[in-house]
Design a protein around this motif. Sequence first.
Motif, PDB file in Angstrom:
ATOM      1  N   ARG A 153       0.847  -1.195   0.000  1.00 48.54           N
ATOM      2  CA  ARG A 153       0.000   0.000   0.000  1.00 48.54           C
ATOM      3  C   ARG A 153       0.882   1.245   0.000  1.00 48.54           C
ATOM      4  O   ARG A 153       1.200   1.796   1.057  1.00 48.54           O
ATOM      5  N   PHE A 154       1.289   1.651  -1.168  1.00 49.96           N
ATOM      6  CA  PHE A 154       2.073   2.866  -1.320  1.00 49.96           C
ATOM      7  C   PHE A 154       1.128   4.037  -1.606  1.00 49.96           C
ATOM      8  O   PHE A 154       0.345   3.991  -2.555  1.00 49.96           O
ATOM      9  N   VAL A 161       3.755  -1.970   3.851  1.00 51.41           N
ATOM     10  CA  VAL A 161       3.634  -3.372   3.465  1.00 51.41           C
ATOM     11  C   VAL A 161       2.925  -4.090   4.606  1.00 51.41           C
ATOM     12  O   VAL A 161       3.366  -4.024   5.762  1.00 51.41           O
ATOM     13  N   VAL A 162       1.815  -4.743   4.298  1.00 57.08           N
ATOM     14  CA  VAL A 162       1.021  -5.449   5.303  1.00 57.08           C
ATOM     15  C   VAL A 162       1.318  -6.939   5.193  1.00 57.08           C
ATOM     16  O   VAL A 162       1.028  -7.561   4.160  1.00 57.08           O
ATOM     17  N   ALA A 167       6.374 -15.050   6.410  1.00 61.89           N
ATOM     18  CA  ALA A 167       7.529 -14.236   6.792  1.00 61.89           C
ATOM     19  C   ALA A 167       8.112 -13.543   5.571  1.00 61.89           C
ATOM     20  O   ALA A 167       7.990 -14.035   4.441  1.00 61.89           O
ATOM     21  N   ILE A 168       8.771 -12.404   5.820  1.00 65.81           N
ATOM     22  CA  ILE A 168       9.442 -11.667   4.745  1.00 65.81           C
ATOM     23  C   ILE A 168      10.793 -11.179   5.234  1.00 65.81           C
ATOM     24  O   ILE A 168      10.985 -10.922   6.424  1.00 65.81           O
ATOM     25  N   MET A 169      11.720 -11.048   4.304  1.00 59.11           N
ATOM     26  CA  MET A 169      12.971 -10.333   4.529  1.00 59.11           C
ATOM     27  C   MET A 169      12.866  -9.031   3.752  1.00 59.11           C
ATOM     28  O   MET A 169      12.490  -9.037   2.569  1.00 59.11           O
ATOM     29  N   VAL A 170      13.180  -7.913   4.403  1.00 58.36           N
ATOM     30  CA  VAL A 170      13.037  -6.596   3.796  1.00 58.36           C
ATOM     31  C   VAL A 170      14.402  -5.928   3.716  1.00 58.36           C
ATOM     32  O   VAL A 170      15.117  -5.838   4.717  1.00 58.36           O
ATOM     33  N   PHE A 183       8.688   4.177   5.504  1.00 55.63           N
ATOM     34  CA  PHE A 183       8.426   2.792   5.130  1.00 55.63           C
ATOM     35  C   PHE A 183       7.951   2.071   6.384  1.00 55.63           C
ATOM     36  O   PHE A 183       8.609   2.131   7.440  1.00 55.63           O
ATOM     37  N   VAL A 184       6.827   1.363   6.286  1.00 49.57           N
ATOM     38  CA  VAL A 184       6.221   0.706   7.445  1.00 49.57           C
ATOM     39  C   VAL A 184       5.838  -0.720   7.076  1.00 49.57           C
ATOM     40  O   VAL A 184       5.258  -0.951   6.007  1.00 49.57           O
ATOM     41  N   VAL A 185       6.167  -1.658   7.962  1.00 46.37           N
ATOM     42  CA  VAL A 185       5.652  -3.022   7.841  1.00 46.37           C
ATOM     43  C   VAL A 185       4.610  -3.212   8.938  1.00 46.37           C
ATOM     44  O   VAL A 185       4.892  -2.998  10.122  1.00 46.37           O
TER      45      VAL A 185
END
Length: 334
Positions: A153-154, A161-162, A167-170, A183-185
């Motif tokens: 959601r930019f 990023v929701v 899991a994610i690596m950013v 930038f927000v997770v």
Amino acid sequence: MDGAVKFAPPNVAPEVAHRAVEWWLDLSSGSVTPSQRAAFDAWRAAHADHERAWQHIQAVSGRFQSIGDSAAANAARSALTLPARDTRRSRRAGIKALAVLLFAGGATWSARHRSAWPGWTSDLHTATGEVRTVTLADGTTLTLDTASAVDVRFTQDERRVVLRSGAIMVATGHRDGLAPRPFVVQTAQGTATPIGTRFSVRQAQDATRLAVFEGAVRVVPDAAPSAAQMLRAGERAQFTTNAVLQREPVASDAAAWTKGILVASNMRLGDFLDELSRYREGLLRCDPRVASLRLSGTYLLADTDLVLETLTRAMPLRVDYLTRYWVTVGPART
């Protein structure tokens, strides 16, 4: 009512249900001969229970296919293509398991299951066993772990990023103009705002697990903004909606999954199999008698069957397959 669609299983003998499943497997193989087709038609006509059992399988398996749930189909293919080392007894056990699935476990499907797995509607998602890296418009790199899902959601005010599951690596990007947007997770428990960093986020059932590899990340629990904390490179922590829990050092192999590797260092077998099960479809069980055994090593996640076979070579274990989708690791027979 929750929108459930119910298929009441017919009151037929177990042997009728098993034979109906065998016919379903044979017909699904795509290599039925005219004589087999004639035998199948004769079986259906021989007794009313045969026809009722067949109609039930058609209804239940059709519902599985219509909602995209391939568990039954996968199990069917597995039962048809058991490895050479498996016996006729194993095939019979697989057919029995399918009969239970189709005549009991698969008898009710609720419409709410359609939305239970958020990957179906998320912007980015991975299948079970898949690890994928994508680059966002601002140059941020996201690596999605197995069975993970995110929404991107930019807006003109922020880059969010929701994390819906997994899991994610950013690795945050820097192609966002002269005045970069925050930038927000976002997870189910709160938010993580990085400062020029590389970090991982994993959505667990009741908490979020976060590890920082470079830079720093500000963690804000949803229900307790005053409990916000800054985690720096080399630190990891879990946070709930109310608090950031105790910090710990990041393990040296914490990012191994991004390269398709699972590293165990004096790890309990039960915990190892729990982690391995995230990368394969179906059910992977650990017999409690061997759950406390310890192991160390590096394992490639691309072939979880090979990982299981490797365990039996290194430890006093056996692996029992009730088709590929029902697997139990237990003590070796003596």
